[in-house]
Design an enzyme around this catalytic site. Sequence first.
Site, PDB file in Angstrom:
ATOM      1  N   ASN A 153       0.651  -1.233   0.060  1.00 52.21           N
ATOM      2  CA  ASN A 153       0.038   0.022  -0.167  1.00 52.21           C
ATOM      3  C   ASN A 153       0.797   1.188  -0.047  1.00 52.21           C
ATOM      4  O   ASN A 153       0.506   2.475  -0.642  1.00 52.21           O
ATOM      5  CB  ASN A 153      -1.078   0.242   1.197  1.00 52.21           C
ATOM      6  CG  ASN A 153      -0.250  -0.474   2.467  1.00 52.21           C
ATOM      7  OD1 ASN A 153       0.171  -1.530   2.548  1.00 52.21           O
ATOM      8  ND2 ASN A 153      -0.257   0.416   3.640  1.00 52.21           N
ATOM      9  N   GLN A 183      -5.064  -3.542  -2.464  1.00 50.31           N
ATOM     10  CA  GLN A 183      -4.499  -2.582  -3.341  1.00 50.31           C
ATOM     11  C   GLN A 183      -4.346  -3.273  -4.759  1.00 50.31           C
ATOM     12  O   GLN A 183      -4.200  -2.206  -5.537  1.00 50.31           O
ATOM     13  CB  GLN A 183      -3.005  -2.158  -2.979  1.00 50.31           C
ATOM     14  CG  GLN A 183      -2.879  -1.479  -1.350  1.00 50.31           C
ATOM     15  CD  GLN A 183      -3.755  -0.106  -1.588  1.00 50.31           C
ATOM     16  OE1 GLN A 183      -3.957   0.378  -2.582  1.00 50.31           O
ATOM     17  NE2 GLN A 183      -3.809   0.266  -0.407  1.00 50.31           N
ATOM     18  N   GLY A 206     -13.864  -2.745   0.164  1.00 54.00           N
ATOM     19  CA  GLY A 206     -14.640  -2.194  -1.036  1.00 54.00           C
ATOM     20  C   GLY A 206     -14.179  -0.838  -1.257  1.00 54.00           C
ATOM     21  O   GLY A 206     -14.238  -0.266  -2.072  1.00 54.00           O
ATOM     22  N   CYS A 331      -2.782   4.781   7.659  1.00 52.35           N
ATOM     23  CA  CYS A 331      -3.070   4.090   8.870  1.00 52.35           C
ATOM     24  C   CYS A 331      -2.052   4.034   9.888  1.00 52.35           C
ATOM     25  O   CYS A 331      -2.593   4.233  11.179  1.00 52.35           O
ATOM     26  CB  CYS A 331      -3.246   2.576   8.590  1.00 52.35           C
ATOM     27  SG  CYS A 331      -3.861   2.068   6.887  1.00 52.35           S
TER      28      CYS A 331
HETATM   29  N1  PMP Z   1      -4.431  -4.225   3.583  1.00 51.05           N
HETATM   30  C1  PMP Z   1      -3.781  -3.344   2.867  1.00 51.05           C
HETATM   31  C2  PMP Z   1      -2.722  -3.464   1.665  1.00 51.05           C
HETATM   32  C3  PMP Z   1      -4.413  -2.010   2.809  1.00 51.05           C
HETATM   33  O1  PMP Z   1      -3.983  -0.990   1.991  1.00 51.05           O
HETATM   34  C4  PMP Z   1      -5.266  -1.860   3.584  1.00 51.05           C
HETATM   35  C5  PMP Z   1      -5.887  -0.457   3.995  1.00 51.05           C
HETATM   36  N2  PMP Z   1      -4.859   0.800   4.003  1.00 51.05           N
HETATM   37  C6  PMP Z   1      -6.012  -2.813   4.435  1.00 51.05           C
HETATM   38  C7  PMP Z   1      -5.384  -3.909   4.430  1.00 51.05           C
HETATM   39  C8  PMP Z   1      -7.012  -2.329   5.532  1.00 51.05           C
HETATM   40  O2  PMP Z   1      -8.389  -2.124   4.678  1.00 51.05           O
HETATM   41  P1  PMP Z   1      -9.307  -1.829   5.850  1.00 51.05           P
HETATM   42  O3  PMP Z   1      -9.161  -0.542   6.444  1.00 51.05           O
HETATM   43  O4  PMP Z   1     -10.440  -1.484   4.781  1.00 51.05           O
HETATM   44  O5  PMP Z   1      -9.714  -2.745   6.622  1.00 51.05           O
END
Ligand code: PMP
Length: 399
Positions: A153, A183, A206, A331
Amino acid sequence: MRSETIYLDHNATTPVAPEVYEAMVPYLTREFFNPSSMYSEAQRPAHAMTKARSQVASLLGDIGADQIVFTGCATESNNHAVFGCMRANPKRRHVVTSAVEHPSVLEVCRAAEREGCEVTYLPVNGQGMLDIRDFVRSLRPDTLLVTLMHANNETGVLFPIEELSRITKETDPNIVFHTDATQTMGKLPIDLLGAYAHVDLLSFSGHKMYAPKGVGVLYIKRGTRIRPFLVGGHQENGRRAGTENVAGIVALGKACELAQAISAEDAARIHRLRDRLENSLEESIPCLQINGKQAPRMGNTTNLSCHYIEGEAILYQLSEQGICASSGSACTSGSLDPSHVLKAMQIPFTALHGSIRFSLGRYTTAEQIERVIAVFPGIVARLRRLSPYWNQETNAPKE
Ligand code: PMP
């Protein structure tokens, strides 16, 4: 004066596509019924979910739709994958993953260690790539699960999931192979009956593909040994308890249908815009490093390190110009720790803190990219004039 927001943070989230919004609205309003209820009205949301399941299955290579489990997000899907495998097969206690996974895999692996599992965190090289020989050596007779992401990501660097899953199954067909495709879903073709046939579990969300937040998928190949993560209800064929997010599920189905229709041509356009951005910035900014540039990577992502300045300061200045980007992973923003991904790539200290990620999407225009090209070099130059490290390095006169 800010005329328009230029949104270049599609790896964090995407806007809901108008067609997707239109498809979901009836299930928030007149078709609000609980799909598990017995009256005939409830059949309509139930049928809408069946259709959505087929739309998702179709994008994954026309697989059987019974293998699609709707979840709340990719984080839940990743938790389900790791904990669900651990619970289903307590005899095997070894997990293989990488040092650059999303926290929704990394933190879960750390929790698995606290519950008695042993985890191998594979290193990456300076370009963010795995060494296949390291991977082969990591597999053991007691390996339960391999969990490796499709695209990173932060950098967009791709892991060769086709090859890694094939090697896993050739070594031991009982090892479960999971990939976090959050991604790549909707951006790259993923054929679970073709090149990706050795993948047992696959997660995505989604809101990274023009559907709303609050809905995700875990693909569970038939016959995979895995237990539910959420219990306390019969939904999703007993594999994920909790009343379904019908509107979100319908939206995700529609988003998958749209991705199938437009992705190849759109991906090429986005790739060209990303290359234009990188090439121009490389020409106009000294000491600029493009992280993962030599690796196979997603065409929508660029991760730049501007030596000697802080990513957060750049973000702030970009934001003043109406440009949304991200430093490291969205995140982890709020924490000033440098990105675990760039640290694993051994990016030099002077570049670690000055990293910026631009991630382009379906609605990104050439004009928006030109605007970034026009303002970004000036921002970097201004911040560097204020940076004691930069001035020390270049002996430039201080302001
Ligand atoms: N895996 C990856 C590679 C991500 O980029 C993300 C979101 N940044 C997630 C998992 C988690 O996704 P979500 O916040 O929709 O749970």
